[in-house]
Scaffold this active site. Structure first.
Site, PDB file in Angstrom:
ATOM      1  N   ASP A  58     -42.993  67.274  72.807  1.00 28.06           N
ATOM      2  CA  ASP A  58     -42.825  65.895  72.800  1.00 28.06           C
ATOM      3  C   ASP A  58     -41.358  65.661  73.652  1.00 28.06           C
ATOM      4  O   ASP A  58     -41.080  64.344  73.976  1.00 28.06           O
ATOM      5  CB  ASP A  58     -42.833  65.215  71.440  1.00 28.06           C
ATOM      6  CG  ASP A  58     -41.636  65.211  70.895  1.00 28.06           C
ATOM      7  OD1 ASP A  58     -41.273  66.342  70.437  1.00 28.06           O
ATOM      8  OD2 ASP A  58     -41.143  64.414  70.370  1.00 28.06           O
ATOM      9  N   ASP A  83     -43.754  72.888  69.692  1.00 27.32           N
ATOM     10  CA  ASP A  83     -42.731  72.329  69.094  1.00 27.32           C
ATOM     11  C   ASP A  83     -43.079  71.898  67.860  1.00 27.32           C
ATOM     12  O   ASP A  83     -44.244  71.871  67.390  1.00 27.32           O
ATOM     13  CB  ASP A  83     -42.184  71.222  70.123  1.00 27.32           C
ATOM     14  CG  ASP A  83     -41.393  70.125  69.456  1.00 27.32           C
ATOM     15  OD1 ASP A  83     -40.203  70.784  68.734  1.00 27.32           O
ATOM     16  OD2 ASP A  83     -41.423  69.082  69.404  1.00 27.32           O
ATOM     17  N   PHE A  84     -42.168  71.354  67.024  1.00 25.21           N
ATOM     18  CA  PHE A  84     -42.469  70.888  65.566  1.00 25.21           C
ATOM     19  C   PHE A  84     -42.212  69.446  65.598  1.00 25.21           C
ATOM     20  O   PHE A  84     -43.375  68.558  65.770  1.00 25.21           O
ATOM     21  CB  PHE A  84     -41.543  71.426  64.320  1.00 25.21           C
ATOM     22  CG  PHE A  84     -41.710  71.021  63.167  1.00 25.21           C
ATOM     23  CD1 PHE A  84     -42.681  71.322  62.417  1.00 25.21           C
ATOM     24  CD2 PHE A  84     -40.821  70.197  62.617  1.00 25.21           C
ATOM     25  CE1 PHE A  84     -43.108  71.022  61.237  1.00 25.21           C
ATOM     26  CE2 PHE A  84     -41.086  69.653  61.314  1.00 25.21           C
ATOM     27  CZ  PHE A  84     -42.471  70.050  60.540  1.00 25.21           C
ATOM     28  N   ASP A  85     -41.108  69.012  65.448  1.00 29.24           N
ATOM     29  CA  ASP A  85     -41.080  67.542  65.315  1.00 29.24           C
ATOM     30  C   ASP A  85     -41.525  66.563  66.715  1.00 29.24           C
ATOM     31  O   ASP A  85     -41.182  66.911  67.805  1.00 29.24           O
ATOM     32  CB  ASP A  85     -39.249  67.028  65.407  1.00 29.24           C
ATOM     33  CG  ASP A  85     -38.687  67.522  63.992  1.00 29.24           C
ATOM     34  OD1 ASP A  85     -38.702  67.213  63.022  1.00 29.24           O
ATOM     35  OD2 ASP A  85     -38.357  68.855  64.122  1.00 29.24           O
TER      36      ASP A  85
HETATM   37 MG   LIG Z   1     -39.950  67.466  69.388  1.00 30.14          MG
END
Ligand SMILES: [Mg+2]
Length: 269
Positions: A211, A29-31
């Site tokens: 996350d 994932d990124f953020d």
């Molecule tokens: Mg995220």
């Protein structure tokens, strides 16, 4: 309280699972995973040092990289400048790179609808300070990180009413954001399964990291993968990392494990 163990307590097993498979798929994932959480989505950027380890992983023997985000595909690609990777955007609704390209047919019909849906939500939330309506190519995200709890609850009630009145929508909850998506049975988990299958990588040779609540679909959709949840809180993941900086160290170990195997000549390409 989560019973998920910290990755350093499982380091030997992680190194073995990273090194042994002929081919390995690492999906992040990124953020909040590769990039620290920041006040607004526009400010998010890779953690310093992350691009280097991702670049190294992208050329490590037998490693496929994938980035899996709720962000639109084009936005995600700009923020992760790694050419040799697969990109899965809009919670699995958009894909590019490796062997997957395009948008599922049922989702493509949504391309022109987001502006109208976003406008309707904006009109009904414009009196709520701190609420931000983000129009995406295939969905609408309503952020309330900067709203008071009463206004955040009002937004959630409004969106729930919208979904109750139209079965073509579904809601996706995230950190202080709720997203209105087409209800076509597509999420990060289904998209990652499709990518692994197309690449011919066994799901036990997948490492997936995330996350947010949306990343749980990867953890439950690929129960044999090595799953890493970033941050505190309950999760279906096998291991956890404390922060993007902590994940950076894990990824460095994975990269080192692949390159060590290359020197031994035991890895595929
Ligand atoms: Mg995220």
């Amino acid at each position: 309280m989560s019973l998920t163990i910290h990755w350093t307590d499982h380091l030997t097993g992680i190194m073995r699972r990273a090194a042994d498979p002929p081919r390995l798929l690492v999906a992040c994932d990124f953020d909040g995973t590769l990039a620290p959480i920041v006040p607004t989505p526009a400010e998010a950027a890779l953690l310093p040092g992350m691009e280097e380890v991702l670049r190294s992983l992208s050329t490590a023997p037998g490693v496929h990289l994938a980035f899996v985000s709720g962000r639109p595909l084009e936005d995600l690609k700009k923020r992760v400048p790694i050419a040799a990777a697969g990109f899965i955007g809009s919670h699995g609704l958009e894909m590019q790179g490796h062997v997957l390209d395009g948008v599922p047919g049922a989702a493509a019909a949504w391309r022109g609808r987001s502006p109208f849906i976003a406008d309707a939500i904006r009109r009904r939330t414009e009196q709520l300070p701190g609420v931000f309506v983000e129009e995406k190519p295939l969905s609408v995200a309503v952020h309330y990180r900067h709203a008071c709890s009463a206004d955040a609850a009002a937004v959630q009630a409004l969106l729930q009413d919208t979904v109750n009145g139209a079965r073509e929508f579904r809601l996706q909850e995230g950190h202080m954001v709720t997203e209105l998506l087409p209800a076509i049975g597509c999420d990060k988990g289904t998209a990652l399964c499709a990518l692994a299958d197309r690449l011919g990588v066994p799901r036990s040779a997948v490492i997936c990291c995330g996350d947010d609540l949306t990343d749980e679909t990867m953890f439950t959709g690929l129960p044999n993968a090595l799953s890493i949840h970033i941050g505190p809180g309950p999760t279906a993941a096998a291991c956890r990392a404390d922060s993007p900086a902590d994940l950076l160290q894990l990824l460095q170990h994975v990269d080192a494990a692949r390159r060590k195997n290359l020197r031994k000549g035991s890895c595929g390409s």
